[in-house]
Design a protein around this motif. Structure first.
Motif, short mmCIF file in Angstrom:
data_model
loop_
_atom_site.label_atom_id
_atom_site.label_comp_id
_atom_site.label_asym_id
_atom_site.label_seq_id
_atom_site.Cartn_x
_atom_site.Cartn_y
_atom_site.Cartn_z
N GLU A 1 -0.75 0.45 -12.41
CA GLU A 1 -1.36 0.08 -11.77
C GLU A 1 -2.85 0.69 -11.61
OE1 GLU A 1 -2.29 -4.68 -8.85
OE2 GLU A 1 -0.90 -2.52 -8.69
N THR B 1 -6.26 0.25 -9.76
CA THR B 1 -8.03 -0.26 -9.52
C THR B 1 -8.98 -0.59 -9.26
OG1 THR B 1 -7.00 0.13 -7.20
CG2 THR B 1 -5.63 -1.97 -8.06
N PRO C 1 -11.26 -5.51 -12.33
CA PRO C 1 -11.20 -6.80 -12.39
C PRO C 1 -8.81 -6.68 -12.55
CG PRO C 1 -12.14 -5.98 -14.08
CD PRO C 1 -12.36 -5.02 -13.64
N THR C 2 -8.49 -7.43 -12.10
CA THR C 2 -6.77 -8.09 -11.49
C THR C 2 -6.40 -8.07 -12.71
OG1 THR C 2 -8.10 -8.84 -9.73
CG2 THR C 2 -5.34 -8.90 -10.79
N GLU C 3 -7.33 -8.54 -14.22
CA GLU C 3 -6.16 -8.92 -15.22
C GLU C 3 -6.21 -7.40 -16.04
OE1 GLU C 3 -10.43 -10.23 -15.47
OE2 GLU C 3 -9.10 -9.90 -14.15
N LYS C 4 -7.11 -6.79 -15.78
CA LYS C 4 -7.34 -5.73 -16.10
C LYS C 4 -6.19 -4.21 -15.70
CE LYS C 4 -10.23 -2.04 -18.39
NZ LYS C 4 -11.58 -1.63 -18.50
N SER D 1 -3.21 -3.52 -14.58
CA SER D 1 -2.14 -3.01 -15.18
C SER D 1 -1.70 -2.93 -16.37
CB SER D 1 -1.21 -4.29 -13.99
OG SER D 1 -1.56 -4.54 -12.78
N LEU D 2 -2.78 -2.90 -16.86
CA LEU D 2 -2.74 -2.76 -18.59
C LEU D 2 -2.93 -1.30 -18.54
CD1 LEU D 2 -5.28 -5.34 -20.05
CD2 LEU D 2 -3.00 -6.16 -19.90
#
Length: 795
Positions: free
Chosen positions: A240, A242, A259-262, A264-265
């Motif tokens: 992850e 951040t 961004p949070t949605e990105k 952990s990608l």
């Protein structure tokens, strides 16, 4: 005289004029590897600059004053030389040439990168030693070229050239100017796995944004392991992320939150991973040796921004049985770990603050680290889960059984990088304001360097020592000669100690007042004290070393004895030699880890003092808080009154202790009955009528004298010259006592513990791992320390 040359006319044989980085970029450009376009301001330009400004002689004279054992001479030389270079005017003809070639690139933003002539070779990689300026515009172009020249003389670069024996070699610098890749993702790739040294494995590390965040270690990147034959992804570790570094509008760089949605990608797709693998393998084939490359990707296009030999490989075989994801390495990759798997709240007294908590309810019970795993720190205990410990032992044994020293050698290499990073971070942190972000940055740095020390101390040392004992038995080496196979380790503390003997001879018979009236002699003491000002600081407890305290230490140095290292009396078997080398690696990481943590502590105490003031506490009170409590205080979620109440309870009461839970993490226990019950189950009490204890030989020799039980720094003044130092374990701040003592006895420790290593340097008899010495003996008891047999007895 040629001053500038484009990449297209530079090859790998041009390092003398383009520096290592410039030569590599030119070589790859000519080989068709996707390198962003650029040119090199050649070494000739820097040499012309020095000649026209008459700086050569001045720089040489300043470098002649450097003594790497006295850090202030390195820093002083750096400051003077860089100031000279930055203040001098760049020749007008050179300015014109640089600007013209910059305009030909047609790039608004460029990377301006130092390229030393001694850089990126197989023997010495100057990675990170000189400066780079990303996203440079025409407004700062010439200034940054000059700053790159000056970076040939940063403290770290000066120290590195002396450390590598290059101080007598002429080293110059070129400057690479290269179109800047505005990367969406970037990172590093190794064509041979640097941990396992498996030549069939390639590893890629990837982070969002610019590669600076990955290269500098400021984010934990994704890591992908790819086998070359067959070509497939065998392991992925998605981290992850951040935040990342991106180009700032108008030039320069800035951190931005992801961004949070990105966050952990996976940074690179599988297709991109395999495509990059092909490029890296192509570079390896072109050069004919394993390479460490830096890459960047912009809008799906992949670029290589640097390539150099991997200088840390020791295994020349094309295969290795020990794979990165094998059970033997689970949890032991020091570049990618979760520290909370050891202790949840670790930085403050929950584990280390010996002087801040005094639960006397269990002071008569001591530690058998090899058995139960319970450590005593002035009466406080923490327990290590026994099952987890057994699993660690088994893993280490597997590593040794597989006879692959790469893990241990890599551990040392990674440790050195982290130690250097921690010292630099300490310098940076001490100047920061006491904000929440700054505090968390401080905690993260402290965790990382402390983790390595704890790996050496708590995880690796015991199984390796057991293997040494097995090898000694197999080779039929008498127990009293076991130390002959323990290698000498070279750490900052040992170098400090080695410098004391010559100083002691110079001050012998002189009072401190006489020394102060001798400017030359006093400067020597002052220089040594400044270089090792951290020596009495351990875990942020203690005060910096001063010339006065150094003088007191010198009075206890026996100048008739020379420091010594053990040398085997006969050739070692291959097994014994292998285990001894593993022990040397572990000993170095363990000892240097503690010492560099002390160096980091000393540098960051000013910051912690500011944090204490910010939340309304004294520094002493701050030391009795948990990390989470400081976090809450800086966020305004807890009152100063409540903080003082908690801190003072921990300073004054005797009814609390921290216990290791079943999952290996730390928990609180307030009930003395519960504490005693847990400890009773795990640690045996000493038998009635015992007069003699048997431990391990830390150092040979015998001594008889009065025992002094030293459990914390407040007890230090009890010990007089010729006393026997009896303690649970020693740490770097015990060095003064160890010098004064006639012999050293500890409850815990092994052949690589601090007490054993330093006692061998001092030539003091030492018995370690007695389990109960601080319980059996009382202050003033006459004890005989038999270092030849590992026995301590009351007489």
């Amino acid at each position: 005289m040629e001053l500038i040359r484009p990449f297209e006319r530079i090859g790998k044989g041009d390092a003398a004029i383009a520096g290592g980085k410039g030569a590599s970029l030119g070589e790859m450009t000519q080989a068709g590897i996707p390198v962003p376009p650029g040119f090199v301001v050649l070494v000739n330009a820097f040499e012309q600059f020095l000649k026209e400004t008459d700086l050569n002689i001045q720089i040489s004279a300043i470098l002649d004053t450097v003594d790497t054992e006295a850090i202030h001479t390195v820093e002083g030389a750096s400051e003077k030389i860089q100031a000279l270079i930055l203040a001098a005017a760049m020749p007008e003809d050179l300015k014109t040439l640089i600007v013209a070639d910059f305009q030909k690139l047609g790039a608004e933003f460029v990377a301006v990168r130092s390229s030393a002539t001694a850089e990126d070779g197989a023997a010495a990689a100057w990675a990170g030693q000189l400066d780079t300026y990303l996203n440079t515009t025409d407004a700062t172009l010439l200034e940054n070229v000059q700053r790159c020249w000056a970076s040939l003389f940063t403290p770290r670069a000066i120290f590195y050239r002396f450390e590598k024996g290059l101080h007598s070699t002429h080293i110059s610098v070129a400057v690479v100017i290269q179109k800047m890749v505005n990367s969406d993702a970037a990172g590093i790739a190794f064509s041979v796995h640097p941990v396992t040294e498996d030549y069939n494995q390639l590893i890629i590390e990837a982070g969002f944004g610019l590669g600076e965040a990955v290269v500098s270690g400021q984010v934990t990147p994704d890591s992908y392991v790819i086998t070359k034959v067959p070509r497939e992804i065998m392991d992925k570790n998605i981290s992850e992320q951040t935040r990342a570094i991106y180009r700032k509008e108008g030039g320069g760089n800035e951190w931005r939150n992801i961004p949070t949605e990105k966050a952990s990608l996976q940074v690179l797709t599988d297709e991109q991973i395999l495509a990059l693998t092909e490029t890296v393998i192509g570079i390896e084939k072109h050069y004919g040796f394993p390479v460490d490359t830096e890459w960047a990707m912009e809008k799906g296009e992949m670029y290589i921004t640097q390539s150099r030999p991997i200088t840390t490989l020791t295994n020349n075989n094309q295969a290795s049985e020990l794979h990165f994801n094998s059970p033997a390495l689970q949890g032991f990759n020091p570049t990618d770990y979760e520290y909370d798997g050891l202790w949840k709240n670790d930085l403050f007294p929950t584990c280390f603050w010996q002087d801040c908590w005094v639960p006397d309810v269990v002071t008569d019970i001591k530690l058998d680290m090899q058995g139960a795993g319970v450590m005593n720190l002035k009466g406080g205990h923490f327990l290590i889960n026994k099952a987890a410990r057994a699993n660690v032992d088994a893993q280490i044994k597997q590593i040794i059984d597989e006879r692959n020293g790469a893990f241990f050698k890599n551990l040392v290499s990674v440790s050195d990088n982290i130690f250097s990073w921690a010292v630099e971070k300490g310098e940076e942190i001490k100047t920061k304001p006491p904000t929440l972000d700054a505090f968390r940055d401080f905690v993260a740095t402290a965790k990382k360097v402390n983790f390595l020390w704890l790996i050496g101390a708590s995880y690796i040392q015991w199984p390796v020592e057991e293997r040494l004992q097995e090898a000694i038995i197999e080779d039929k080496i008498p127990a009293e000669h076991a130390l002959d196979v323990v290698p000498k380790v070279d750490t900052p503390l040992i170098r400090y100690q080695e410098g004391l003997t010559s100083l002691a001879k110079e001050v012998e018979g002189k009072s401190f007042a006489e020394i102060k009236n001798d400017p030359t002699l006093y400067e020597k003491l002052e220089t040594h004290a400044k270089a090792y000002s951290w020596i009495e600081i351990f875990n942020f407890i203690g005060e910096p070393l001063t010339p006065e305290r150094l003088y007191e230490q010198l009075a206890h140095i026996d100048t008739t004895k020379s420091l010594h290292a053990y040398v085997p009396s006969s050739p070692l078997s291959s097994k014994l030699q292998f285990v001894a080398e593993c022990m040397q690696a572990v000993g170095y990481v363990k000892q240097a880890g503690a010492e560099y943590f002390s160096i980091f502590s000393e540098k960051t105490i000013p910051f912690l003092q500011k944090v204490a003031g910010e939340i309304g506490l004294t520094y002493r009170e701050l030391m009795c808080l948990l990390v989470d409590e400081v976090d809450q205080a800086l966020e305004g979620k807890i009152t100063t009154e409540e903080l003082k109440k908690r801190a003072n309870k921990r300073l004054e009461t005797v009814d609390w202790v921290v216990i290791g839970g079943a999952d290996g993490k730390m928990i609180f226990a307030d009930d003395p009955a519960d504490i005693n019950l847990l400890v009773e189950k795990m640690v045996p009490r000493i038998g009635a009528g015992t007069q003699e204890l048997v431990g391990q030989i830390g150092n040979r020799g015998s001594f008889t004298g009065p025992a002094r039980i030293i459990m914390n720094t407040y007890d230090f003044n009890k010990l007089q010259p010729g006393d026997v130092l009896v303690t649970t374990m020693t740490t770097p701040d015990f060095i003064v006592l160890m010098q004064k003592s006639g012999a050293i006895v500890t409850d815990i420790g092994g052949l690589l513990c601090h007490a054993a290593i330093v006692s061998r340097e001092l030539g003091k008899p030492c018995v370690i791992g007695t389990k109960f010495a601080t319980q059996l003996f009382k202050d003033g008891d006459m004890v005989e320390v038999d270092g030849d047999k590992g026995v301590v007895r009351k007489i």
